[in-house]
Structure formats: C-alpha cells, structure tokens
Design an enzyme around this catalytic site. Structure first.
Site, PDB file in Angstrom:
ATOM      1  N   PHE A   1     -10.368 -20.210 -10.748  1.00  0.00           N
ATOM      2  CA  PHE A   1     -11.292 -21.150 -10.103  1.00  0.00           C
ATOM      3  C   PHE A   1     -10.655 -22.517  -9.864  1.00  0.00           C
ATOM      4  O   PHE A   1     -11.350 -23.530  -9.802  1.00  0.00           O
ATOM      5  CB  PHE A   1     -12.591 -21.298 -10.914  1.00  0.00           C
ATOM      6  CG  PHE A   1     -13.421 -20.043 -10.926  1.00  0.00           C
ATOM      7  CD1 PHE A   1     -14.358 -19.804  -9.931  1.00  0.00           C
ATOM      8  CD2 PHE A   1     -13.243 -19.073 -11.908  1.00  0.00           C
ATOM      9  CE1 PHE A   1     -15.112 -18.645  -9.929  1.00  0.00           C
ATOM     10  CE2 PHE A   1     -13.979 -17.906 -11.910  1.00  0.00           C
ATOM     11  CZ  PHE A   1     -14.915 -17.695 -10.909  1.00  0.00           C
TER      12      PHE A   1
ATOM     13  N   LYS B   1     -16.699 -15.051   0.754  1.00  0.00           N
ATOM     14  CA  LYS B   1     -15.434 -14.817   0.065  1.00  0.00           C
ATOM     15  C   LYS B   1     -14.954 -13.431   0.461  1.00  0.00           C
ATOM     16  O   LYS B   1     -15.696 -12.652   1.081  1.00  0.00           O
ATOM     17  CB  LYS B   1     -15.583 -14.916  -1.460  1.00  0.00           C
ATOM     18  CG  LYS B   1     -16.542 -13.890  -2.042  1.00  0.00           C
ATOM     19  CD  LYS B   1     -16.650 -13.982  -3.561  1.00  0.00           C
ATOM     20  CE  LYS B   1     -15.430 -13.411  -4.246  1.00  0.00           C
ATOM     21  NZ  LYS B   1     -15.633 -13.272  -5.721  1.00  0.00           N
TER      22      LYS B   1
ATOM     23  N   GLY C   1     -19.720 -20.729  -1.862  1.00  0.00           N
ATOM     24  CA  GLY C   1     -20.957 -20.246  -1.256  1.00  0.00           C
ATOM     25  C   GLY C   1     -21.452 -19.047  -2.029  1.00  0.00           C
ATOM     26  O   GLY C   1     -21.226 -18.930  -3.231  1.00  0.00           O
TER      27      GLY C   1
ATOM     28  N   CYS D   1     -24.989 -16.970  -5.732  1.00  0.00           N
ATOM     29  CA  CYS D   1     -25.171 -17.454  -7.105  1.00  0.00           C
ATOM     30  C   CYS D   1     -24.947 -18.948  -7.267  1.00  0.00           C
ATOM     31  O   CYS D   1     -25.865 -19.677  -7.647  1.00  0.00           O
ATOM     32  CB  CYS D   1     -24.246 -16.686  -8.050  1.00  0.00           C
ATOM     33  SG  CYS D   1     -24.651 -14.937  -8.208  1.00  0.00           S
TER      34      CYS D   1
ATOM     35  N   VAL E   1     -27.427  -6.975  -7.610  1.00  0.00           N
ATOM     36  CA  VAL E   1     -27.406  -6.863  -9.073  1.00  0.00           C
ATOM     37  C   VAL E   1     -28.022  -5.557  -9.531  1.00  0.00           C
ATOM     38  O   VAL E   1     -27.480  -4.854 -10.381  1.00  0.00           O
ATOM     39  CB  VAL E   1     -28.128  -8.060  -9.718  1.00  0.00           C
ATOM     40  CG1 VAL E   1     -28.294  -7.853 -11.225  1.00  0.00           C
ATOM     41  CG2 VAL E   1     -27.364  -9.350  -9.457  1.00  0.00           C
TER      42      VAL E   1
ATOM     43  N   GLU F   1     -18.925 -11.007  -7.044  1.00  0.00           N
ATOM     44  CA  GLU F   1     -18.936 -10.187  -5.835  1.00  0.00           C
ATOM     45  C   GLU F   1     -17.501  -9.907  -5.413  1.00  0.00           C
ATOM     46  O   GLU F   1     -16.647 -10.775  -5.421  1.00  0.00           O
ATOM     47  CB  GLU F   1     -19.698 -10.893  -4.721  1.00  0.00           C
ATOM     48  CG  GLU F   1     -21.176 -10.995  -5.012  1.00  0.00           C
ATOM     49  CD  GLU F   1     -21.977 -11.463  -3.813  1.00  0.00           C
ATOM     50  OE1 GLU F   1     -21.912 -10.811  -2.756  1.00  0.00           O
ATOM     51  OE2 GLU F   1     -22.661 -12.487  -3.934  1.00  0.00           O
TER      52      GLU F   1
ATOM     53  N   LYS G   1     -34.947   2.132   2.770  1.00  0.00           N
ATOM     54  CA  LYS G   1     -33.752   1.891   1.959  1.00  0.00           C
ATOM     55  C   LYS G   1     -33.632   2.941   0.868  1.00  0.00           C
ATOM     56  O   LYS G   1     -32.540   3.461   0.605  1.00  0.00           O
ATOM     57  CB  LYS G   1     -33.828   0.489   1.347  1.00  0.00           C
ATOM     58  CG  LYS G   1     -32.612   0.086   0.533  1.00  0.00           C
ATOM     59  CD  LYS G   1     -32.801  -1.330  -0.015  1.00  0.00           C
ATOM     60  CE  LYS G   1     -31.609  -1.783  -0.818  1.00  0.00           C
ATOM     61  NZ  LYS G   1     -31.803  -3.137  -1.401  1.00  0.00           N
TER      62      LYS G   1
END
Length: 436
Positions: free
Chosen positions: A250, A322, A258, A261, A11, A153, A35
């Site tokens: 959906f 996904k 999964g 969220c 995010v 995502e 990072k």
C-alpha cells in the site's frame, strides 16, 4: 455444518463458496430470481480470479446451493451469514436497511436456535441493533456475531482460503464454539482466530480499511511533493518500505483509491465519529486529498495541450478501480472521464473486464476499443487509469504509429522511466520526473 448466506454480492458469493470448499453445505439466498437461476446454471455473476473453478467444483459436489426462499434455507441451517449491501447514504453513514430488513424476516421465520453472523461491514453497535430487531419478532433463543471480512478484490479467493486472521465478535460461549468449529480448518493450519466483543470486531474492520486508505493517501502526498523537489517516489517508497514497521504494501502512488470498501468505510467512520461528537480529522483530510488525487492528471493533460482540450481525442487504458476485478465503484477512471468530457475531449477506452459495467453507466458517452492498441488510433494522448498486467510492456513503436501525438499520462506508474526515455514519448507519471 449447514450454513445459509443471505446476499450473493461480492462478499456473500466468495464467503459462501469458501465455506462450501471447507466442507460445509451452503445455501446462498438472494431476492434476484434471475441471478439465482444463472448461478444454478454454473455462471459466476462477478469477475474474480480463481472463483469460477471453486464455484463449479462445489456445485458439482452438491455442497453449494442457490435459492430465493429464505425460510427454506433458514430451516436447513444453524448458522446464518448476513452478507448484504451497506451503501453510503447522502450523509456518508452506512445504510442498514437491507441488514435490518433481513433480520426482521429471520425473527419472523426462525423456529429454533440460530447464530446470526454479520459479515457485512457495519457501524459499531449494529450487532445490538440486529439483536433488538430479531428479539422484537421472536422468543426463540439466538446469538448475533460480528465476523468482518478482509478480502482484497482481485485476490479474494487467495485471501478467503488463506486469511491472515479470523476476527469473531461475540460474548456468547455457545456462538464462539460454533464459529470456532466453522473455522477449525484454518486454525488447524496456524491461522489465528481472534475473539473479542461485537463492538470491537465491528470497529476492527473500519479501522483496518481506514488505516490502509490513510497509508495510500500519505504516499500520494509524498509523491506529489517528490515532483516539487525533484525526488523519485519509487526510491522513497523502497526506502520506507524496507522498514519492517512500515512494510512495502500500500505504498504505491497513483491516482487515488476507489472500490467498494475504502471510500465507503472512510465516509462511514467519519459519520459515526460525528454522531459521538468526535472528529476523525485524519480521515477527513484523507478523503479530501484522495478526491483531488483521482483527477490530478487532468490539469497536467490540459497544461500539455496549452489549456484547451476541446476536440482532443484521449485514449484510456483501464476502467476498473484496480486490476483483476470488474468493479468500477468509485473508480478514478470515471472521475477523469467526467471532467475530460466536460472540457470537450472525446475518449476511447479499453478494459476487457470492466467495459460492460461502464457501458451500463455511460452508454455511448465514450467509445470502447477491442484491444489496447486499437484504443490508440489517432489519439492525441494516452491516460492509464488501471494497472492491468497487459499494459506493463507495450510495443512503444506500435503505439507511436497509432497515435497522432506521443504523450502518455500514467496514473499507475506502469513503466520504469528507462522504458520510455528512448521511445520519444512525453511521459508524465506520479511522483517521478517527467520524461520529455
């Protein structure tokens, strides 16, 4: 405007890059020095289509910066976005320790008025808790705003640059004016900004994600019933989706939802309800049904092999929860792998994007293939767990040559039944007739 983003996870990084793209100067803060250095060198630490190009463009334009120094970024910015993890605790409640730790630091470090924006998904009342935490450390005026994200995502860049709406929770006129200025590039193109109180804004995010989880789960229940009565879920889905009160999105059945969220937010809302002596019965049912749905094909595989999976070699296409992401959090693939291994099967998986994330968890418990067809070498069956586009039109003849046994268990309904009817494969999908 100068803006600080605290947290460079999914995010935070997408939000920070988007705000830079809109012309702001953005300072992204993270405690992970390695990072931060990697991002300074132009490497995006997550996989998200379209993000790298925008990321590099804004670094080169000197609108996007990375640092471990919160005070440095705080001093340069009027608006501070908190994009921190809120993982589920053992009881399902959202862990606010990261958010409150940073709020405490901000209270100690701020020297002038700031707008503190909760971008993380947080329980109702978190804005009040953040406000109280900061107030305990400073007398300097500030405002706390709730501004939840609604990113999918795999489509986050598209969603961030063209949101359906912007939700802002604040009762401060000063803060609302600042937030309206940040999002003016959106409102200029007709995208609505919806102002409300902080608690309503916080609940909007949980309510939206939980509703979508319910919608997915309801469709999976319908799919399972279709198999009982001989109906075709694809036809049912089209008929339902044509009603504009329902819509087509959906409604695709599969082996459960999964990701970072839906599972977390459903659990958190259930827990928040219990804290108010309220039972979200529909969400509790959704969670239970989804958990069973994720592994519903294991029993079908077991039945196909006469109840014994010992020594069976199973190929798996897809590991991410996904398509178009490397995220494996709450991925159905992992649930299936765990049970199949317990039953004595061996697994060779292919997912070029998510493989490394799975390796960090499973190491060599399973094998990894270089391509989708290599995964099929001497396989007794194929299990499809992720709907990557490259799986949509495979060479069934080549598949048959590679496999010991021509059997496909498709958890994402990748193929039209006509595609496999003449291939000689046994084909079991979700909510449709079995091709034998």
């Amino acid at each position: 405007m100068n803006i600080t983003i605290v947290g460079t996870g999914y995010v935070g990084l997408v939000t920070g890059t988007t705000l830079a793209e809109l012309g702001n100067t953005v300072y992204c803060v993270d405690i992970d020095a390695k990072k931060v250095e990697t991002m300074k060198q132009g490497t995006v630490p997550i996989y998200e289509p379209g993000l790298e190009e925008m990321f590099l463009r804004n670094i080169q334009a000197q609108r996007l910066f990375f640092t471990t120094d919160l005070k440095e970024a705080l001093d340069k910015s009027e608006v501070i976005y908190l994009a921190l993890p809120t993982p589920p605790g053992e009881d399902g409640s959202a862990d606010l320790s990261y958010v409150l730790s940073v709020a405490n630091n901000i209270g100690e470090l701020m020297t002038e008025y700031k707008v503190i924006v909760n971008k993380s998904t947080v329980p109702v009342g978190t804005a009040d808790t953040v406000r109280a935490t900061i107030s305990g450390k400073t007398q300097i005026p500030f405002d706390v705003v709730s501004n939840p994200e609604f990113l999918r995502e795999g489509f986050a860049v598209e969603d961030s640059m063209n949101p359906a709406r912007v939700v802002v929770g604040s009762e401060s006129e000063r803060a609302k004016e600042i937030m309206a200025k940040i999002y003016q590039p959106f409102t200029n193109t007709g995208i609505p900004i919806i102002f409300m109180d902080e608690k309503s804004s916080e609940l909007t995010k949980y309510a939206a994600n939980s509703f979508l989880a319910v919608k997915i789960t309801f469709m999976n229940e319908i799919a399972n019933y279709c198999e009982k009565v001989g109906a075709d879920v694809d036809k049912v889905r089209l008929g339902m989706g044509s009603d504009d009160r329902i819509g087509h999105r959906f409604l695709f059945p599969g082996i459960g939802y999964g990701g970072s969220c839906f599972p977390k937010d459903v659990k958190a809302l259930i827990k928040s309800g219990k804290q108010e002596d309220f039972d979200f019965q529909i969400l509790e049912a959704t969670e239970n049904v989804n958990q069973a749905q994720k592994v519903i094909l294991v029993s079908e595989i077991e039945k196909y092999f006469g109840g014994n999976l010992q020594g069976k070699k199973i190929a798996m296409w897809g590991l991410a929860f996904k398509a178009n992401t490397d995220d494996i959090r709450e991925a159905s693939s992992l649930d299936n792998i765990k049970i199949l291994l317990e039953k004595g099967a061996t697994i060779t998986a292919y997912d070029s994007i998510a493989e490394e994330n799975v390796r960090r968890i499973l190491n060599d418990q399973i094998s990894y293939a270089q391509d989708m067809y290599s995964a099929l070498e001497n396989a007794d069956c194929l299990l499809i767990a992720t709907e990557w586009s490259e799986f949509k039109n495979p060479n069934f003849n080549l598949m048959a040559e590679k496999m010991n046994n021509k059997a496909i268990f498709d958890g994402r309904n990748m193929f039209a039944l006509e595609q496999v009817e003449d291939s000689g494969f046994y084909y079991k999908s979700i909510g449709r007739k079995t091709v034998k």
